[in-house]
Write a protein that holds these residues in place. Sequence first.
Motif, PDB file in Angstrom:
ATOM      1  N   THR A  92       0.852  -1.197   0.000  1.00  5.84           N
ATOM      2  CA  THR A  92       0.000   0.000   0.000  1.00  5.84           C
ATOM      3  C   THR A  92       0.886   1.245   0.000  1.00  5.84           C
ATOM      4  OG1 THR A  92      -0.057   0.294   2.417  1.00  5.84           O
ATOM      5  CG2 THR A  92      -1.631  -1.263   1.461  1.00  5.84           C
ATOM      6  N   HIS A  93       0.300   2.401  -0.272  1.00  2.00           N
ATOM      7  CA  HIS A  93       1.114   3.619  -0.209  1.00  2.00           C
ATOM      8  C   HIS A  93       0.493   4.696   0.666  1.00  2.00           C
ATOM      9  CE1 HIS A  93      -1.154   6.041  -3.246  1.00  2.00           C
ATOM     10  NE2 HIS A  93      -1.345   4.897  -3.865  1.00  2.00           N
ATOM     11  N   LEU A  94       1.380   5.422   1.358  1.00  2.00           N
ATOM     12  CA  LEU A  94       0.977   6.452   2.305  1.00  2.00           C
ATOM     13  C   LEU A  94       0.595   7.760   1.627  1.00  2.00           C
ATOM     14  CD1 LEU A  94       3.970   5.948   4.776  1.00  2.00           C
ATOM     15  CD2 LEU A  94       1.576   5.466   5.333  1.00  2.00           C
ATOM     16  N   GLU A 127      -9.859   6.635  -0.832  1.00  2.00           N
ATOM     17  CA  GLU A 127      -9.756   5.459  -1.695  1.00  2.00           C
ATOM     18  C   GLU A 127      -8.296   5.154  -2.033  1.00  2.00           C
ATOM     19  OE1 GLU A 127     -12.440   4.413  -5.143  1.00  2.00           O
ATOM     20  OE2 GLU A 127     -10.657   4.987  -6.262  1.00  2.00           O
ATOM     21  N   ASP A 128      -7.601   6.175  -2.498  1.00  2.00           N
ATOM     22  CA  ASP A 128      -6.228   6.022  -2.995  1.00  2.00           C
ATOM     23  C   ASP A 128      -5.239   6.588  -1.990  1.00  2.00           C
ATOM     24  OD1 ASP A 128      -3.968   5.729  -4.545  1.00  2.00           O
ATOM     25  OD2 ASP A 128      -4.481   7.309  -5.956  1.00  2.00           O
ATOM     26  N   ASN A 129      -4.684   5.845  -1.065  1.00  2.00           N
ATOM     27  CA  ASN A 129      -4.713   4.407  -1.024  1.00  2.00           C
ATOM     28  C   ASN A 129      -5.090   3.931   0.392  1.00  2.00           C
ATOM     29  OD1 ASN A 129      -2.393   1.781  -1.196  1.00  2.00           O
ATOM     30  ND2 ASN A 129      -4.146   1.839  -2.521  1.00  2.00           N
ATOM     31  N   GLN A 130      -5.896   4.846   1.077  1.00  2.00           N
ATOM     32  CA  GLN A 130      -6.224   4.563   2.482  1.00  2.00           C
ATOM     33  C   GLN A 130      -7.179   3.395   2.633  1.00  2.00           C
ATOM     34  OE1 GLN A 130      -5.557   9.232   3.535  1.00  2.00           O
ATOM     35  NE2 GLN A 130      -7.492   8.379   4.187  1.00  2.00           N
ATOM     36  N   ASP A 161       5.934   7.918  -1.424  1.00  2.00           N
ATOM     37  CA  ASP A 161       6.331   8.313  -2.780  1.00  2.00           C
ATOM     38  C   ASP A 161       5.876   7.372  -3.891  1.00  2.00           C
ATOM     39  OD1 ASP A 161       7.679   9.806  -4.765  1.00  2.00           O
ATOM     40  OD2 ASP A 161       9.493   8.578  -4.539  1.00  2.00           O
ATOM     41  N   GLU A 162       4.591   6.995  -3.875  1.00  2.00           N
ATOM     42  CA  GLU A 162       4.088   6.201  -5.001  1.00  2.00           C
ATOM     43  C   GLU A 162       3.591   7.110  -6.108  1.00  2.00           C
ATOM     44  OE1 GLU A 162       1.113   4.136  -7.543  1.00  2.00           O
ATOM     45  OE2 GLU A 162       0.777   5.828  -6.221  1.00  2.00           O
ATOM     46  N   GLU A 163       2.930   8.214  -5.735  1.00  2.00           N
ATOM     47  CA  GLU A 163       2.255   9.048  -6.730  1.00  2.00           C
ATOM     48  C   GLU A 163       3.238   9.782  -7.645  1.00  2.00           C
ATOM     49  OE1 GLU A 163      -0.741   8.805  -7.286  1.00  2.00           O
ATOM     50  OE2 GLU A 163      -1.799   8.238  -5.458  1.00  2.00           O
ATOM     51  N   VAL A 164       4.340  10.260  -7.073  1.00  2.00           N
ATOM     52  CA  VAL A 164       5.318  10.970  -7.903  1.00  2.00           C
ATOM     53  C   VAL A 164       6.406   9.998  -8.380  1.00  2.00           C
ATOM     54  CG1 VAL A 164       6.951  12.888  -8.022  1.00  2.00           C
ATOM     55  CG2 VAL A 164       4.841  13.127  -6.694  1.00  2.00           C
ATOM     56  N   GLN A 190      -3.766  -3.369  -3.632  1.00  2.00           N
ATOM     57  CA  GLN A 190      -5.189  -2.976  -3.695  1.00  2.00           C
ATOM     58  C   GLN A 190      -5.270  -1.490  -4.038  1.00  2.00           C
ATOM     59  OE1 GLN A 190      -6.680  -4.635   0.113  1.00  2.00           O
ATOM     60  NE2 GLN A 190      -7.677  -6.222  -1.087  1.00  2.00           N
ATOM     61  N   ASP A 191      -4.843  -1.157  -5.241  1.00  2.00           N
ATOM     62  CA  ASP A 191      -4.736   0.253  -5.634  1.00  2.00           C
ATOM     63  C   ASP A 191      -5.545   0.574  -6.882  1.00  2.00           C
ATOM     64  OD1 ASP A 191      -3.894   2.834  -5.301  1.00  2.00           O
ATOM     65  OD2 ASP A 191      -1.944   2.559  -6.209  1.00  2.00           O
ATOM     66  N   SER A 192      -6.358  -0.387  -7.311  1.00  2.00           N
ATOM     67  CA  SER A 192      -7.190  -0.194  -8.492  1.00  2.00           C
ATOM     68  C   SER A 192      -8.167  -1.352  -8.462  1.00  2.00           C
ATOM     69  CB  SER A 192      -6.314  -0.245  -9.747  1.00  2.00           C
ATOM     70  OG  SER A 192      -7.101  -0.128 -10.897  1.00  2.00           O
TER      71      SER A 192
HETATM   72 ZN   LIG Z   1      -2.665   4.817  -5.496  1.00  2.00          ZN
END
Ligand SMILES: [Zn+2]
Length: 416
Positions: A92-94, A127-130, A161-164, A190-192
């Motif tokens: 998952t990402h913060l 949702e993304d990504n909580q 740092d997933e989004e950038v 679980q990101d989509s």
């Molecule tokens: Zn995401």
Amino acid sequence: MMKELYKEIDDSKEFIIDLQANMTSRPAISPANGGEGELDKANYLEKVINNFGFDEVTKLNSQDERAKGGVRPNLIARYFGEDREKTFWLLTHLDIVPPGDLSLWKTKPYKLQIDADGDTMYGRGVEDNQQAITAALLAAKTLINSGKRPPINLGIMMIADEEVGEGYGLPYVLKNMPHLFGKEDSFLVQDSGDVKGCEIEIAEKSSLWYKITTTGKQAHSAYPTTGINAMVAGANLVVRLYNELPKKFNKQDALYDIPMSTFTPSKKENNVSNVNIVPGVDVFYLDCRLLPCYTEKELENEIKKIAKTVENDFKVQINVERILKISSVPTSRTSNLVKRYCAATREINNAEPKLIGCGGGTFAAGIRNLGLPAIVASRLYGVPHSPNEKSSIKFTMCDAKVILHTLMHFDEEDED
Ligand SMILES: [Zn+2]
């Protein structure tokens, strides 16, 4: 035994709301997007999971002086199984993306709001990504409280740092803690996903980005024949690439929602400062999403071949430079991960699983390229990055149950 765990999850509405509210009020926006990073959110989550009874909690900070505390934190927790050699990882990402135009929001983006239906939660990041963080922690807490040990380890990664994607997150963890990952580990991202919770992404197209520079000769626009207009040549190249590449790379694969490779001229750099100058240099970018049946070399050769025709026709020089390459090996349909996740989907979401491929750019590619199986799936609304981002409490519970079903049956043989 599973029934008791599911009952526990069904009774966890307050836990979900509390976790989501606390995460939403600690916006973890990357410095590159004008934020202060993930520190507050990671510190909060670290406190939460320290009470859970994980066997192992690790915090790995990468250094980033732009961020609060000078760090980009990655939080990793494990609960050991009977077989400690294998781990089922929840990746998952913060970080979140900025809320965008506030006038489009019906609620305050950093204050969790629950709809009158008692199920829908609104806020940036819910949702993304909580949703994934919440489902992962709910599954872990429920399992650990039960005192049961899973057949293999349960691992949770909460990554910066997933989004950038500047290298402070997953690549940093993979590089600095390679001992955490075993040859038989599996990864769930679980990101989509979709509202039925039936789509399971097992493959993605290769992402290849090119910077294309056309050089002609600058001149005064009153005397255009004394120069060579690089923009006109570049524009011709845009059209030729756009028309020719899809004809050459025309194979289709129904696994992908857009079943063919795509070639999109996108960004354009500024050229001259004034209208009365014939541009001597033209720079544009091409975003290619290539089906895995083609190689990068084949694509590059074709782009250069087409560029050559423009060079000849317009007497310009063209330079083609690849600036990004993310390719990934598909995860096998017959991997244990895919089979067990399909079984969980049927059982929990009451839906027939559908294996799909996507256009690229997910977390999973980096994992698949290590030769490890990774899937992307979740039951969600599919509104990441949009105003009024939302998440469902019920869907979060489904995701947590799917995690536990997959994990607790991981080493079982097929019934069919
Ligand atoms: Zn995401």
